[in-house]
Each structure stands twice: as C-alpha cells, then as structure tokens.
Write a protein that holds these residues in place. Structure first.
Motif, short mmCIF file in Angstrom:
data_model
loop_
_atom_site.label_atom_id
_atom_site.label_comp_id
_atom_site.label_asym_id
_atom_site.label_seq_id
_atom_site.Cartn_x
_atom_site.Cartn_y
_atom_site.Cartn_z
N THR A 54 6.29 -7.79 -5.90
CA THR A 54 6.15 -6.67 -4.98
C THR A 54 4.70 -6.60 -4.51
OG1 THR A 54 7.90 -5.42 -6.07
CG2 THR A 54 6.36 -4.17 -4.71
N PHE A 55 4.53 -6.54 -3.20
CA PHE A 55 3.21 -6.41 -2.59
C PHE A 55 3.08 -5.00 -2.02
CE2 PHE A 55 4.09 -10.88 -2.62
CZ PHE A 55 2.88 -11.46 -2.93
N HIS A 56 2.00 -4.33 -2.35
CA HIS A 56 1.72 -3.00 -1.82
C HIS A 56 0.88 -3.20 -0.56
CE1 HIS A 56 3.31 -1.53 -5.56
NE2 HIS A 56 2.47 -2.32 -6.20
N CYS A 57 1.41 -2.81 0.59
CA CYS A 57 0.78 -3.07 1.88
C CYS A 57 0.38 -1.75 2.54
CB CYS A 57 1.77 -3.80 2.79
SG CYS A 57 2.45 -5.30 2.09
N ARG A 58 -0.63 -1.84 3.41
CA ARG A 58 -1.04 -0.66 4.18
C ARG A 58 -1.82 -1.11 5.40
NH1 ARG A 58 -4.78 -0.54 -0.21
NH2 ARG A 58 -6.92 -0.71 0.55
N PHE A 59 -1.85 -0.25 6.40
CA PHE A 59 -2.67 -0.48 7.57
C PHE A 59 -4.05 0.10 7.31
CE2 PHE A 59 1.53 -0.59 9.65
CZ PHE A 59 1.41 -1.79 10.31
N GLU A 60 -5.08 -0.57 7.82
CA GLU A 60 -6.46 -0.10 7.74
C GLU A 60 -7.05 -0.15 9.14
OE1 GLU A 60 -8.40 1.06 5.31
OE2 GLU A 60 -6.84 0.93 3.80
N PRO A 61 -7.82 0.87 9.50
CA PRO A 61 -8.45 0.83 10.82
C PRO A 61 -9.55 -0.22 10.90
CG PRO A 61 -9.20 2.75 9.60
CD PRO A 61 -8.14 2.09 8.76
N LEU A 62 -9.73 -0.74 12.11
CA LEU A 62 -10.79 -1.72 12.35
C LEU A 62 -11.98 -1.03 13.00
CD1 LEU A 62 -8.70 -4.70 13.70
CD2 LEU A 62 -9.57 -4.37 11.38
N PRO A 63 -13.18 -1.45 12.72
CA PRO A 63 -13.54 -2.52 11.80
C PRO A 63 -13.36 -2.07 10.35
CG PRO A 63 -15.53 -1.48 12.63
CD PRO A 63 -14.37 -0.84 13.35
N LEU A 64 -13.07 -3.03 9.50
CA LEU A 64 -12.87 -2.74 8.08
C LEU A 64 -14.18 -2.30 7.44
CD1 LEU A 64 -10.70 -5.81 7.02
CD2 LEU A 64 -9.93 -3.45 7.38
N SER A 65 -14.08 -1.42 6.48
CA SER A 65 -15.27 -0.98 5.74
C SER A 65 -15.45 -1.78 4.46
CB SER A 65 -15.18 0.52 5.43
OG SER A 65 -14.01 0.79 4.69
N PRO A 67 -14.22 -5.96 2.61
CA PRO A 67 -13.51 -7.22 2.83
C PRO A 67 -12.13 -7.19 2.17
CG PRO A 67 -15.18 -7.50 1.15
CD PRO A 67 -15.34 -6.10 1.68
N LEU A 68 -11.19 -7.91 2.75
CA LEU A 68 -9.87 -8.03 2.16
C LEU A 68 -9.87 -9.07 1.05
CD1 LEU A 68 -7.58 -7.93 5.32
CD2 LEU A 68 -8.21 -6.05 3.79
#
Length: 81
Positions: A54-65, A67-68
């Motif tokens: 199971t992967f927990h996913c979410r949207f993040e606004p750009l620019p990222l604050s 690193p992924l």
C-alpha cells in the motif's frame, strides 16, 4: 483528471529491496470542478513483487518545499507552468 503527457520513464532498482522497478511519471490536469481527494491510498494489485503493498499518496503544491523520496522530483522541471 486526465493525462496530458508522460514526463519520463525509469527502470531502476528499488532503493531498499533492490528488486527491479519500472516507474512512469505523467503530467496530469484536473478540471476545476472535479472532486479529487488531496490524499489517497493505492494498494498494488498486479502480480509483481510489490503485490499487496500500500502506497500513501498525496498532491503537493509546486514548487515543492522539500525533495521527494528517492529523487522522484527529478522530472518536475519538464512540467509546463
């Protein structure tokens, strides 16, 4: 939500388990009136070694604050802003 275009494809080993991993990155567009969740869980149903994960996913606004994980933000420079 619809796919505008693929951004990149990677075939790299998983950073911890080292098994082969194939990842495709897409640019998506969401209609303004669409009911899209901010976060969701994705359970893998394929027959590969990640079956059942199971992967927990979410949207993040750009620019990222921040690193992924595992450098997955490397392709964001290809987005049309």
């Amino acid at each position: 939500m619809r796919v505008l275009r693929p951004l990149a494809e990677e075939r790299t080993p998983h950073p911890i388990r080292r098994f082969p991993r194939h990842t495709t990155f897409f640019e998506l567009e969401v209609d303004g009136d669409a009911d899209v969740p901010d976060a969701w869980d994705h359970r893998v149903t394929g027959a590969g070694r990640d079956h059942g994960m199971t992967f927990h996913c979410r949207f993040e606004p750009l620019p990222l604050s921040f690193p992924l994980a595992d450098g997955q933000d490397a392709w964001l420079g290809r987005l049309d802003r």
